[in-house]
Design a protein around this motif. Sequence first.
Motif, PDB file in Angstrom:
ATOM      1  N   TRP A  45       0.815  -1.215   0.000  1.00 20.27           N
ATOM      2  CA  TRP A  45       0.000   0.000   0.000  1.00 20.27           C
ATOM      3  C   TRP A  45       0.847   1.262   0.000  1.00 20.27           C
ATOM      4  CZ3 TRP A  45      -4.579  -0.340  -1.735  1.00 20.27           C
ATOM      5  CH2 TRP A  45      -5.334  -1.491  -1.518  1.00 20.27           C
ATOM      6  N   PHE A  48       1.713   1.555  -3.511  1.00 18.23           N
ATOM      7  CA  PHE A  48       0.478   1.782  -4.260  1.00 18.23           C
ATOM      8  C   PHE A  48       0.078   3.257  -4.229  1.00 18.23           C
ATOM      9  CE2 PHE A  48      -4.161   2.092  -4.359  1.00 18.23           C
ATOM     10  CZ  PHE A  48      -4.442   1.442  -5.548  1.00 18.23           C
ATOM     11  N   LYS A  52       0.301   5.458  -7.349  1.00 16.57           N
ATOM     12  CA  LYS A  52      -1.098   5.648  -7.736  1.00 16.57           C
ATOM     13  C   LYS A  52      -1.473   4.810  -8.955  1.00 16.57           C
ATOM     14  CE  LYS A  52      -1.370  10.286  -5.765  1.00 16.57           C
ATOM     15  NZ  LYS A  52      -1.661  11.723  -5.992  1.00 16.57           N
ATOM     16  N   PRO A  54      -3.099   1.023  -9.898  1.00 16.26           N
ATOM     17  CA  PRO A  54      -3.758  -0.175  -9.361  1.00 16.26           C
ATOM     18  C   PRO A  54      -3.155  -1.455  -9.932  1.00 16.26           C
ATOM     19  CG  PRO A  54      -5.119   0.816 -11.044  1.00 16.26           C
ATOM     20  CD  PRO A  54      -3.958   1.748 -10.858  1.00 16.26           C
ATOM     21  N   SER A  55      -2.071  -1.889  -9.366  1.00 19.40           N
ATOM     22  CA  SER A  55      -1.368  -3.071  -9.860  1.00 19.40           C
ATOM     23  C   SER A  55      -0.732  -3.828  -8.702  1.00 19.40           C
ATOM     24  CB  SER A  55      -0.290  -2.652 -10.871  1.00 19.40           C
ATOM     25  OG  SER A  55       0.504  -3.754 -11.249  1.00 19.40           O
ATOM     26  N   MET A  56      -0.570  -5.147  -8.887  1.00 18.31           N
ATOM     27  CA  MET A  56       0.084  -5.975  -7.876  1.00 18.31           C
ATOM     28  C   MET A  56       1.504  -6.357  -8.289  1.00 18.31           C
ATOM     29  SD  MET A  56      -3.007  -8.490  -6.587  1.00 18.31           S
ATOM     30  CE  MET A  56      -2.091  -9.016  -5.112  1.00 18.31           C
ATOM     31  N   TYR A 123      -6.038  -7.840  -0.823  1.00 20.00           N
ATOM     32  CA  TYR A 123      -5.757  -6.498  -1.330  1.00 20.00           C
ATOM     33  C   TYR A 123      -6.481  -6.208  -2.634  1.00 20.00           C
ATOM     34  CZ  TYR A 123      -1.840  -7.213   1.870  1.00 20.00           C
ATOM     35  OH  TYR A 123      -1.072  -7.515   2.960  1.00 20.00           O
ATOM     36  N   ILE A 124      -6.982  -7.235  -3.306  1.00 20.51           N
ATOM     37  CA  ILE A 124      -7.592  -7.052  -4.620  1.00 20.51           C
ATOM     38  C   ILE A 124      -8.823  -6.137  -4.583  1.00 20.51           C
ATOM     39  CG2 ILE A 124      -8.797  -8.266  -6.489  1.00 20.51           C
ATOM     40  CD1 ILE A 124      -6.848 -10.562  -6.152  1.00 20.51           C
ATOM     41  N   ILE A 127      -7.714  -2.593  -4.591  1.00 17.68           N
ATOM     42  CA  ILE A 127      -7.210  -2.152  -5.898  1.00 17.68           C
ATOM     43  C   ILE A 127      -8.365  -1.837  -6.839  1.00 17.68           C
ATOM     44  CG2 ILE A 127      -5.888  -2.861  -7.931  1.00 17.68           C
ATOM     45  CD1 ILE A 127      -4.191  -4.591  -6.102  1.00 17.68           C
ATOM     46  N   PHE A 130      -9.917   1.526  -6.813  1.00 15.42           N
ATOM     47  CA  PHE A 130      -9.192   2.651  -7.403  1.00 15.42           C
ATOM     48  C   PHE A 130      -9.048   2.542  -8.913  1.00 15.42           C
ATOM     49  CE2 PHE A 130      -7.862   2.695  -2.996  1.00 15.42           C
ATOM     50  CZ  PHE A 130      -7.824   4.056  -2.688  1.00 15.42           C
ATOM     51  N   LEU A 133      -8.064  -3.932 -12.613  1.00 12.96           N
ATOM     52  CA  LEU A 133      -6.988  -4.832 -12.239  1.00 12.96           C
ATOM     53  C   LEU A 133      -6.629  -5.713 -13.427  1.00 12.96           C
ATOM     54  CD1 LEU A 133      -5.272  -5.845  -9.779  1.00 12.96           C
ATOM     55  CD2 LEU A 133      -7.012  -7.611  -9.478  1.00 12.96           C
TER      56      LEU A 133
END
Length: 243
Positions: A45, A48, A52, A54-56, A123-124, A127, A130, A133
Motif C-alpha cells: 500500500w 500503491f 497511484k 492499481p497493480s500488484m 488487497y484485490i 485495488i 481505485f 486490475l
Amino acid sequence: MTNKLKKMKFSFVTIFKREFASFFASPIAYIVMGLFLVLTGILFWQTFFINKVPSMRRLFSLLPLLLSFFIPALTMRIFAEEKKSGSIETLMTLPVTEFDVVFGKFMACFAFSVLMVLTTAVYIPGILAFGKLDGGTVFCGYLGSIFLCAAFSAIGVFASSLTKNQIISFFIAFIICVVLALMGEYLVFLPAKIVNVIQFVSASYHFSAIAQGVIDTRDLVYFAAITAFFISITVELQKSERS
C-alpha cells in the motif's frame, strides 16, 4: 494399483494431514502468516499510494525476498523439532518409506506457504476500488509464487533435516533462499556470459519471467529441478540416518 502403491499413498497422505494440521495447532504459524500479511500490506500500500497505479506487480516483485525469510520460519521445525524430541525415531519405525516422510512433510509446508501467499488476495478489492486490475498479471504472479513456494519449501525441509536446532535450521534455509533470491540483482558491471550463468541460477530471475506472463519451460524446469534436488538429498539423508 498394487497394494504397495496403495500403502505408499496412504502413508504420504497420513503424514501430510498430520503435518498440515500441526501448523494450525501452533501459534508460530499464525504469527508468521500474520506478520507476512502485515508486512506485505505495508510495502504494497505504501508503493500503491506513491505510484497511484492499481497493480500488484510491485507486491510480486518483493515476494522472492520476503519468502526467503518467511518460508524458512515455517519449515524450521518440520524435522528439527522431531529430532530434538526423539519422535522422529518412532516415526521411522513405522512401515513408511523415507520418501513418504520427506514428501509428506514437504507437501504440508508447501501447501501452508501457498495458503500464506494467497492471503494477499485480500488487497484485490482495494485495488478494484481505485481502478481496473490486470487479471493476467495477478494470475501469472500467483502462478510464479506457487513454483517459488515449492522450491523454498524443499530447501527449508532439507535444512530442518540437518539439525535438531530450529534456529540453525532457519538460518541455513534463509541463507540458501536469500542467495537464490538476490544473486540475479546488481549484475550490470559483470560480463554478459557471467550474468547469463548467474541469472540461470537465480530464483528471482525465473520467478520474474513467470510473473510477467512469460511462461517458458526453462523457468518451470528450473523450479522443478530445485524442488526435486532438495527433496532427493533430504530423502538420502533420512536413509543414511535410518540405516
